[in-house]
Design a protein around this motif. Structure first.
Motif, PDB file in Angstrom:
ATOM      1  N   MET A   1      45.835-121.538 -62.402  1.00  0.00           N
ATOM      2  CA  MET A   1      45.904-122.147 -61.076  1.00  0.00           C
ATOM      3  C   MET A   1      45.570-121.117 -59.994  1.00  0.00           C
ATOM      4  N   PRO A   2      45.274-121.607 -58.790  1.00  0.00           N
ATOM      5  CA  PRO A   2      45.075-120.672 -57.671  1.00  0.00           C
ATOM      6  C   PRO A   2      46.414-120.049 -57.256  1.00  0.00           C
ATOM      7  N   HIS A   3      46.365-118.802 -56.811  1.00  0.00           N
ATOM      8  CA  HIS A   3      47.572-118.113 -56.354  1.00  0.00           C
ATOM      9  C   HIS A   3      47.265-117.248 -55.141  1.00  0.00           C
ATOM     10  N   ASP A   4      48.345-116.858 -54.459  1.00  0.00           N
ATOM     11  CA  ASP A   4      48.226-115.862 -53.397  1.00  0.00           C
ATOM     12  C   ASP A   4      49.466-114.985 -53.403  1.00  0.00           C
TER      13      ASP A   4
ATOM     14  N   TYR B   1      56.063-113.740 -52.469  1.00  0.00           N
ATOM     15  CA  TYR B   1      55.952-114.989 -53.215  1.00  0.00           C
ATOM     16  C   TYR B   1      54.554-115.581 -53.112  1.00  0.00           C
ATOM     17  N   CYS B   2      54.334-116.597 -53.932  1.00  0.00           N
ATOM     18  CA  CYS B   2      53.085-117.346 -53.889  1.00  0.00           C
ATOM     19  C   CYS B   2      53.329-118.606 -53.083  1.00  0.00           C
ATOM     20  N   SER B   3      52.484-118.841 -52.088  1.00  0.00           N
ATOM     21  CA  SER B   3      52.696-119.974 -51.182  1.00  0.00           C
ATOM     22  C   SER B   3      51.986-121.238 -51.648  1.00  0.00           C
ATOM     23  N   VAL B   4      51.380-121.195 -52.824  1.00  0.00           N
ATOM     24  CA  VAL B   4      50.669-122.369 -53.331  1.00  0.00           C
ATOM     25  C   VAL B   4      51.670-123.349 -53.957  1.00  0.00           C
ATOM     26  N   GLY B   5      51.557-124.611 -53.589  1.00  0.00           N
ATOM     27  CA  GLY B   5      52.383-125.678 -54.169  1.00  0.00           C
ATOM     28  C   GLY B   5      53.851-125.308 -54.219  1.00  0.00           C
ATOM     29  N   GLN B   6      54.455-125.501 -55.388  1.00  0.00           N
ATOM     30  CA  GLN B   6      55.874-125.186 -55.583  1.00  0.00           C
ATOM     31  C   GLN B   6      56.039-123.879 -56.361  1.00  0.00           C
ATOM     32  N   HIS B   7      55.016-123.050 -56.359  1.00  0.00           N
ATOM     33  CA  HIS B   7      55.044-121.837 -57.191  1.00  0.00           C
ATOM     34  C   HIS B   7      56.227-120.922 -56.878  1.00  0.00           C
ATOM     35  N   ARG B   8      56.576-120.840 -55.590  1.00  0.00           N
ATOM     36  CA  ARG B   8      57.705-119.974 -55.210  1.00  0.00           C
ATOM     37  C   ARG B   8      58.983-120.462 -55.895  1.00  0.00           C
TER      38      ARG B   8
ATOM     39  N   GLY C   1      59.386-119.690 -59.561  1.00  0.00           N
ATOM     40  CA  GLY C   1      59.640-118.320 -59.985  1.00  0.00           C
ATOM     41  C   GLY C   1      58.567-117.315 -59.639  1.00  0.00           C
ATOM     42  N   MET C   2      57.602-117.740 -58.837  1.00  0.00           N
ATOM     43  CA  MET C   2      56.539-116.802 -58.473  1.00  0.00           C
ATOM     44  C   MET C   2      56.983-115.955 -57.290  1.00  0.00           C
ATOM     45  N   VAL C   3      57.920-115.047 -57.585  1.00  0.00           N
ATOM     46  CA  VAL C   3      58.499-114.201 -56.543  1.00  0.00           C
ATOM     47  C   VAL C   3      58.675-112.767 -57.058  1.00  0.00           C
TER      48      VAL C   3
HETATM   49 CU   LIG Z   1      50.876-119.386 -57.369  1.00  0.00          CU
END
Ligand SMILES: [Cu+2]
Length: 141
Positions: free
Chosen positions: A84-87, A122-129, A132-134
């Motif tokens: 998926m895309p991430h930031d 964190y990642c601000s894409v969708g519900q990624h934060r 656990g994308m932190v």
């Molecule tokens: Cu992400």
């Protein structure tokens, strides 16, 4: 046909000799002074840029914690080995936000860690934060 080969060989040898006559040695000597100042620059503490590389994927980063010194200029490169895309975002630090990248893409940002403290990245894409994308960014005083 054999003679042509010999003539070409002779020309090649003469050509090589001519190049040496022209003086390859002074040119090589010119190279070393340009190398030396580069090594000297990295000795200067204020000019030093901290380079970081962080990989993103579902759902996290390859480093859960990053530590920096306050005032440090950081050049951060984000990669994406996921699907998926991430930031990568830190709300509290200006400029600490990458663009969103897709799998295989890379983006680089430069920011100054100008605020001391512990922050969440964190990642601000969708519900990624929330998924656990932190990670934790520590800026030491
Ligand atoms: Cu992400």
């Amino acid at each position: 046909m054999k003679n042509i080969g010999i003539v070409l060989l002779v020309l090649a040898v003469l050509g090589g000799g001519y190049m040496m006559m022209k003086g390859m040695t002074p040119k090589e000597n010119m190279v070393s002074p340009t190398v030396a100042p580069t090594a000297g620059e990295s000795m200067m503490p204020m000019e030093q840029v901290q380079e970081l590389t962080l990989d993103s994927f579902e759902f996290g980063y390859d480093q859960k914690e990053l530590a920096l010194k306050k005032g440090q200029t950081v050049q951060m490169t984000l990669t994406n080995s996921g699907k998926m895309p991430h930031d990568w975002v830190v709300d509290e630090i200006a400029g600490a936000k990458t663009q969103m990248i897709k799998n295989g893409e890379t983006t680089t940002i430069t920011f100054v860690a100008d605020t001391a403290g512990e922050f969440e990245y964190y990642c601000s894409v969708g519900q990624h934060r929330q998924q656990g994308m932190v990670g934790k960014l520590i800026v030491e005083e």
